[in-house]
Design a protein around this motif. Structure first.
Motif, PDB file in Angstrom:
ATOM      1  N   GLY A   1      75.960  61.946  69.914  1.00 54.49           N
ATOM      2  CA  GLY A   1      75.585  62.102  68.517  1.00 54.49           C
ATOM      3  C   GLY A   1      75.846  60.855  67.704  1.00 54.49           C
ATOM      4  N   ILE A   2      75.261  60.848  66.511  1.00 51.82           N
ATOM      5  CA  ILE A   2      75.395  59.749  65.565  1.00 51.82           C
ATOM      6  C   ILE A   2      76.031  60.298  64.288  1.00 51.82           C
ATOM      7  CG2 ILE A   2      74.153  58.050  64.165  1.00 51.82           C
ATOM      8  CD1 ILE A   2      74.061  57.423  67.124  1.00 51.82           C
ATOM      9  N   MET A   3      76.885  59.500  63.665  1.00 52.84           N
ATOM     10  CA  MET A   3      77.432  59.860  62.359  1.00 52.84           C
ATOM     11  C   MET A   3      77.170  58.714  61.395  1.00 52.84           C
ATOM     12  SD  MET A   3      81.326  61.012  61.208  1.00 52.84           S
ATOM     13  CE  MET A   3      81.256  62.626  61.984  1.00 52.84           C
ATOM     14  N   LEU A   4      76.709  59.040  60.192  1.00 49.99           N
ATOM     15  CA  LEU A   4      76.476  58.031  59.165  1.00 49.99           C
ATOM     16  C   LEU A   4      77.486  58.207  58.040  1.00 49.99           C
ATOM     17  CD1 LEU A   4      72.570  57.906  58.977  1.00 49.99           C
ATOM     18  CD2 LEU A   4      74.125  56.525  60.354  1.00 49.99           C
ATOM     19  N   PHE A   5      78.040  57.078  57.577  1.00 53.48           N
ATOM     20  CA  PHE A   5      79.108  57.061  56.589  1.00 53.48           C
ATOM     21  C   PHE A   5      78.655  56.312  55.335  1.00 53.48           C
ATOM     22  CE2 PHE A   5      80.914  57.292  60.783  1.00 53.48           C
ATOM     23  CZ  PHE A   5      82.092  58.027  60.687  1.00 53.48           C
ATOM     24  N   PRO A   6      77.990  56.958  54.378  1.00 56.65           N
ATOM     25  CA  PRO A   6      77.692  56.260  53.118  1.00 56.65           C
ATOM     26  C   PRO A   6      78.999  55.920  52.411  1.00 56.65           C
ATOM     27  CG  PRO A   6      77.237  58.617  52.921  1.00 56.65           C
ATOM     28  CD  PRO A   6      77.547  58.370  54.365  1.00 56.65           C
ATOM     29  N   GLN A   7      79.131  54.686  51.958  1.00 58.11           N
ATOM     30  CA  GLN A   7      80.373  54.256  51.325  1.00 58.11           C
ATOM     31  C   GLN A   7      80.468  54.818  49.914  1.00 58.11           C
ATOM     32  OE1 GLN A   7      82.764  52.231  53.370  1.00 58.11           O
ATOM     33  NE2 GLN A   7      81.363  53.505  54.551  1.00 58.11           N
ATOM     34  N   ALA A   8      81.666  55.258  49.539  1.00 60.06           N
ATOM     35  CA  ALA A   8      81.865  55.963  48.272  1.00 60.06           C
ATOM     36  C   ALA A   8      81.384  55.136  47.090  1.00 60.06           C
ATOM     37  CB  ALA A   8      83.349  56.308  48.099  1.00 60.06           C
TER      38      ALA A   8
ATOM     39  N   GLU B   1      70.282  60.767  53.320  1.00 57.53           N
ATOM     40  CA  GLU B   1      69.495  61.975  53.025  1.00 57.53           C
ATOM     41  C   GLU B   1      69.827  62.503  51.629  1.00 57.53           C
ATOM     42  OE1 GLU B   1      67.024  63.086  54.625  1.00 57.53           O
ATOM     43  OE2 GLU B   1      67.188  62.024  56.551  1.00 57.53           O
ATOM     44  N   GLY B   2      70.017  61.585  50.698  1.00 58.11           N
ATOM     45  CA  GLY B   2      70.257  61.925  49.309  1.00 58.11           C
ATOM     46  C   GLY B   2      71.674  62.363  48.993  1.00 58.11           C
ATOM     47  N   LYS B   3      72.582  62.360  49.979  1.00 61.02           N
ATOM     48  CA  LYS B   3      73.945  62.838  49.765  1.00 61.02           C
ATOM     49  C   LYS B   3      74.952  61.698  49.977  1.00 61.02           C
ATOM     50  CE  LYS B   3      72.785  67.490  51.400  1.00 61.02           C
ATOM     51  NZ  LYS B   3      73.087  68.540  52.407  1.00 61.02           N
ATOM     52  N   PRO B   4      76.075  61.707  49.219  1.00 59.37           N
ATOM     53  CA  PRO B   4      77.060  60.641  49.360  1.00 59.37           C
ATOM     54  C   PRO B   4      78.125  60.919  50.415  1.00 59.37           C
ATOM     55  CG  PRO B   4      77.642  62.008  47.486  1.00 59.37           C
ATOM     56  CD  PRO B   4      76.375  62.586  48.061  1.00 59.37           C
ATOM     57  N   THR B   5      77.966  62.012  51.174  1.00 60.54           N
ATOM     58  CA  THR B   5      78.966  62.396  52.171  1.00 60.54           C
ATOM     59  C   THR B   5      78.503  62.039  53.577  1.00 60.54           C
ATOM     60  OG1 THR B   5      77.978  64.612  52.218  1.00 60.54           O
ATOM     61  CG2 THR B   5      79.885  64.279  50.775  1.00 60.54           C
ATOM     62  N   ARG B   6      79.464  61.860  54.495  1.00 62.16           N
ATOM     63  CA  ARG B   6      79.104  61.523  55.875  1.00 62.16           C
ATOM     64  C   ARG B   6      78.395  62.701  56.531  1.00 62.16           C
ATOM     65  NH1 ARG B   6      84.942  61.802  56.318  1.00 62.16           N
ATOM     66  NH2 ARG B   6      85.578  63.691  57.438  1.00 62.16           N
ATOM     67  N   GLN B   7      77.470  62.387  57.450  1.00 59.27           N
ATOM     68  CA  GLN B   7      76.644  63.409  58.094  1.00 59.27           C
ATOM     69  C   GLN B   7      76.434  63.054  59.560  1.00 59.27           C
ATOM     70  OE1 GLN B   7      73.067  64.528  55.698  1.00 59.27           O
ATOM     71  NE2 GLN B   7      73.921  63.149  54.155  1.00 59.27           N
ATOM     72  N   THR B   8      76.263  64.093  60.379  1.00 61.87           N
ATOM     73  CA  THR B   8      76.018  63.890  61.809  1.00 61.87           C
ATOM     74  C   THR B   8      74.563  64.181  62.146  1.00 61.87           C
ATOM     75  OG1 THR B   8      76.687  66.173  62.302  1.00 61.87           O
ATOM     76  CG2 THR B   8      78.392  64.471  62.418  1.00 61.87           C
ATOM     77  N   PHE B   9      74.089  63.511  63.219  1.00 58.30           N
ATOM     78  CA  PHE B   9      72.714  63.651  63.672  1.00 58.30           C
ATOM     79  C   PHE B   9      72.700  63.601  65.197  1.00 58.30           C
ATOM     80  CE2 PHE B   9      72.726  61.685  59.509  1.00 58.30           C
ATOM     81  CZ  PHE B   9      71.738  62.371  58.823  1.00 58.30           C
ATOM     82  N   PRO B  10      71.642  64.085  65.825  1.00 61.41           N
ATOM     83  CA  PRO B  10      71.520  63.945  67.287  1.00 61.41           C
ATOM     84  C   PRO B  10      71.526  62.473  67.683  1.00 61.41           C
ATOM     85  CG  PRO B  10      69.872  65.472  66.423  1.00 61.41           C
ATOM     86  CD  PRO B  10      70.495  64.802  65.230  1.00 61.41           C
TER      87      PRO B  10
ATOM     88  N   LYS C   1      65.072  54.405  51.558  1.00 60.74           N
ATOM     89  CA  LYS C   1      64.422  55.200  50.520  1.00 60.74           C
ATOM     90  C   LYS C   1      65.266  55.102  49.264  1.00 60.74           C
ATOM     91  CE  LYS C   1      62.652  59.817  49.426  1.00 60.74           C
ATOM     92  NZ  LYS C   1      62.503  61.223  49.873  1.00 60.74           N
ATOM     93  N   LYS C   2      64.729  54.437  48.267  1.00 59.53           N
ATOM     94  CA  LYS C   2      65.495  54.196  47.052  1.00 59.53           C
ATOM     95  C   LYS C   2      65.921  55.521  46.421  1.00 59.53           C
ATOM     96  CE  LYS C   2      65.580  51.210  43.017  1.00 59.53           C
ATOM     97  NZ  LYS C   2      64.863  50.177  42.233  1.00 59.53           N
ATOM     98  N   THR C   3      67.237  55.628  46.196  1.00 58.91           N
ATOM     99  CA  THR C   3      67.830  56.866  45.694  1.00 58.91           C
ATOM    100  C   THR C   3      68.974  56.512  44.760  1.00 58.91           C
ATOM    101  OG1 THR C   3      67.370  57.858  47.867  1.00 58.91           O
ATOM    102  CG2 THR C   3      68.836  59.088  46.385  1.00 58.91           C
ATOM    103  N   ASP C   4      69.142  57.313  43.723  1.00 55.08           N
ATOM    104  CA  ASP C   4      70.292  57.099  42.840  1.00 55.08           C
ATOM    105  C   ASP C   4      71.587  57.381  43.607  1.00 55.08           C
ATOM    106  OD1 ASP C   4      68.687  56.463  40.705  1.00 55.08           O
ATOM    107  OD2 ASP C   4      68.604  58.520  39.933  1.00 55.08           O
ATOM    108  N   ILE C   5      72.564  56.494  43.403  1.00 58.55           N
ATOM    109  CA  ILE C   5      73.858  56.634  44.070  1.00 58.55           C
ATOM    110  C   ILE C   5      74.892  57.087  43.045  1.00 58.55           C
ATOM    111  CG2 ILE C   5      75.685  55.428  45.329  1.00 58.55           C
ATOM    112  CD1 ILE C   5      73.520  53.459  46.302  1.00 58.55           C
ATOM    113  N   PRO C   6      75.479  58.260  43.219  1.00 57.15           N
ATOM    114  CA  PRO C   6      76.449  58.747  42.226  1.00 57.15           C
ATOM    115  C   PRO C   6      77.700  57.881  42.208  1.00 57.15           C
ATOM    116  CG  PRO C   6      76.414  60.187  44.145  1.00 57.15           C
ATOM    117  CD  PRO C   6      75.281  59.221  44.319  1.00 57.15           C
TER     118      PRO C   6
END
Length: 563
Positions: free
Chosen positions: A200-207, A213-222, A345-350
């Motif tokens: 699996g893969i995990m992505l870590f958007p920095q705080a 995928e539009g969320k600021p939290t880490r997420q897992t993928f296949p 994909k340009k997205t607003d970052i909270p």
């Protein structure tokens, strides 16, 4: 010809040191080189492994190779090359342990043995009775116990924290003390053509700096996502992967992980060596079994290498496809690749909104002082900034408030001072109080502590939730098959303590010290092997066993048995 006398003196001095270092044994030693070193295998049967070097474990890296022993104990363990025994121990953690210093610049530790051999075995037993302790240590002089390559030095076992019969072999570079991967020494005797595999893969958007995928939290993928993953801003990537070997079902840690973005390497991890004080950096490098392909700012683990000048973090600032490729390799050169795409994909970052008081910075000493709570986290204890989820819970019957520092466990690199004030003292004996960590499920476990001026003071190695509890309940001590003791020559008790854990135990037979030990810490059984040298055969005997927990509560069992 003009000769510079000062240069000539320097040359002669260096030449002299060179010759002395080569002529006098022990004066100088060539640096250890795995490519040049030659080791005899520790066993005389084909090698297979239940664990490899650098596997991800709780709070540490697996420091060596776990050699399978066919599900049995008592296999002769051999010296790898000429050297000498440098340390001999019996411990609850690693069981029977034997350290060997070798002439080729390496040292080893052999763990979970079932027995020592010869004079060493006799000396250890004598010391156990002399010190009245199962756990003992001997540091021999270098010439006291010389060994030759191939010499039997111990027997394999299943002692200490061991889940089955095996030999754990650590190899160290003697000069630096670094743990070294032992597998290259035996590579010509191991057949393996199976490459690592990703799960699996995990992505870590920095705080405050990225979203996935539009969320600021880490997420897992296949491991191989069916479609591109949308991302924007500063992103870290991680992978969960394991290595495998021919003919066995075990899975192992991955030796080398390389991440490329658009054909350019941004990160590489090479699990080939580490120092003992680097162990806890594993908590910074890994997350739920995923290996990060970026480096937290407070992580000093030498096996991690970022090539992009940004700690391995990836900047997604264009609305295009970013092509990522992982190359996974084992220590024997088998490789596999994992490919996936991040779509910009340009997205607003909270933004991160947090009170500075409850923000712990990784590069400074941090203090938290609240009513009934004092916490000091020195500089160097955090791997990255931490935003505390501080909260206080109270019940009218509680002896102390429950303090939530973070809602999930945050490991620290070493111990930090924590003090919690008591609201009342329902038990006069203050040795019965302890600081308790509270898990996410609400269960508690002891982290120790001492009472001082209305506070319980202890040292913690992770941020989380803490309170104070009382332990006045003694351990539960249960005899195991006592009718069989005389026939088997083996006395066995189960000893458990549900609050603070067992601190010590001591047994006597007919008023004389009896050598009880904890041969296997997974089972936790206390065992005494009856020896006619110490217990006379052919009669009735009186046994007394006392078990004490960490708050001083004691249980004593008195029993009679025939031997």
């Amino acid at each position: 010809m003009i000769v510079n006398l000062q240069n000539m003196k320097s040359f002669l001095c260096l030449l002299g040191l060179f010759l002395v270092g080569h002529w006098l044994p022990g004066w100088a030693q060539e640096p250890a080189d795995a490519a040049k070193a030659s080791f005899v295998p520790p066993f005389d049967f084909p090698m297979t492994f239940s664990g490899n070097f650098g596997e991800i474990r709780a709070n540490h890296f697996h420091g060596g190779l776990d050699f399978k022993t066919g599900g049995t104990i008592g296999k002769p363990v051999r010296a790898l090359v000429d050297g000498y025994l440098s340390r001999i121990r019996v411990t609850h953690g690693s069981g029977y342990v034997l350290d060997v210093a070798y002439e080729n610049g390496y040292s080893t530790i052999n763990r979970h043995l079932s027995a020592f051999v010869g004079e060493v075995a006799r000396r250890v037993e004598d010391l156990q009775y002399e010190q009245e302790s199962w756990e003992v240590e001997i540091i021999p002089s270098p010439g006291e116990y010389p060994v030759k390559a191939g010499q039997v030095i111990a027997l394999s076992g299943n002692t200490g924290y061991s889940f089955g019969p095996h030999l754990h072999l650590d190899v160290f570079e003697t000069e630096t003390g670094d743990f070294i991967d032992p597998l290259p020494f035996f590579a010509d005797k191991v057949k393996d053509h199976t490459a690592p595999r990703a799960e699996g893969i995990m992505l870590f958007p920095q705080a405050g700096q990225g979203v996935v995928e539009g969320k600021p939290t880490r997420q897992t993928f296949p491991a191989r996502p069916a479609r591109p993953i949308n991302a924007w801003g500063l992103i870290g990537v991680g992978i969960k992967a394991y290595d495998y070997m021919d003919g066995v079902h075990n899975r192992y840690g991955v030796h080398t992980v390389v991440l490329e973005v658009d054909g350019v390497e941004v990160f590489r991890s090479v699990v080939d060596r580490f120092a003992s004080d680097e162990n806890r950096y594993i908590n910074s490098w890994t997350q739920s079994g995923y290996m990060k392909s970026f480096i937290d700012p407070g992580n000093r683990l030498r096996m991690l290498h970022a090539a992009n000048g940004n700690r391995g973090l990836i900047t997604i600032d264009e609305e295009r496809a970013y092509h990522l490729v992982y190359t996974l390799s084992d220590a024997l050169g088998n490789t596999s690749k994992v490919r996936f795409t991040l779509q910009g994909k340009k997205t607003d970052i909270p933004a991160v909104e947090h009170r500075e008081k409850y923000t712990f910075r990784w590069n400074r000493t941090n203090y938290l002082q609240e009513p009934g709570l004092d916490l000091v986290v020195p500089k160097g204890m955090l791997y990255d900034d931490v935003f505390l989820d501080y909260a206080v819970r109270a019940d009218s019957g509680d002896i102390a408030f429950t303090y939530q520092l973070t809602d999930v466990r945050v490991p620290l690199h070493s111990y930090c001072d924590l003090a919690i004030g008591l609201r009342r003292l329902p038990v006069a004996d203050t040795t019965k109080y302890y600081v308790a960590a509270v898990t996410e499920r609400g269960t508690r476990y002891s982290v120790g502590g001492n009472y001082e001026n209305g506070f319980m003071r202890t040292r913690i190695r992770e941020l989380g939730t803490y309170t104070v509890a009382i332990d006045t309940v003694p351990p539960v001590v249960t005899p195991v098959n006592p009718r069989q003791w005389g026939r088997t020559g083996r006395i066995v008790f189960k000893a458990k303590d549900k609050e603070t854990g067992i601190r010590s135990y001591r047994g006597t037979i007919d008023g004389q010290y009896a050598l009880f030990g904890k041969p296997n810490s997974i089972s936790g059984n206390l065992v005494c092997e009856l020896d006619p040298k110490h217990v006379k055969k052919g009669g009735r005997h009186r046994l007394e066993l006392t078990v004490t927990d960490e708050c001083g509560n004691r249980t004593t069992k008195i029993m009679n048995f025939e031997f």
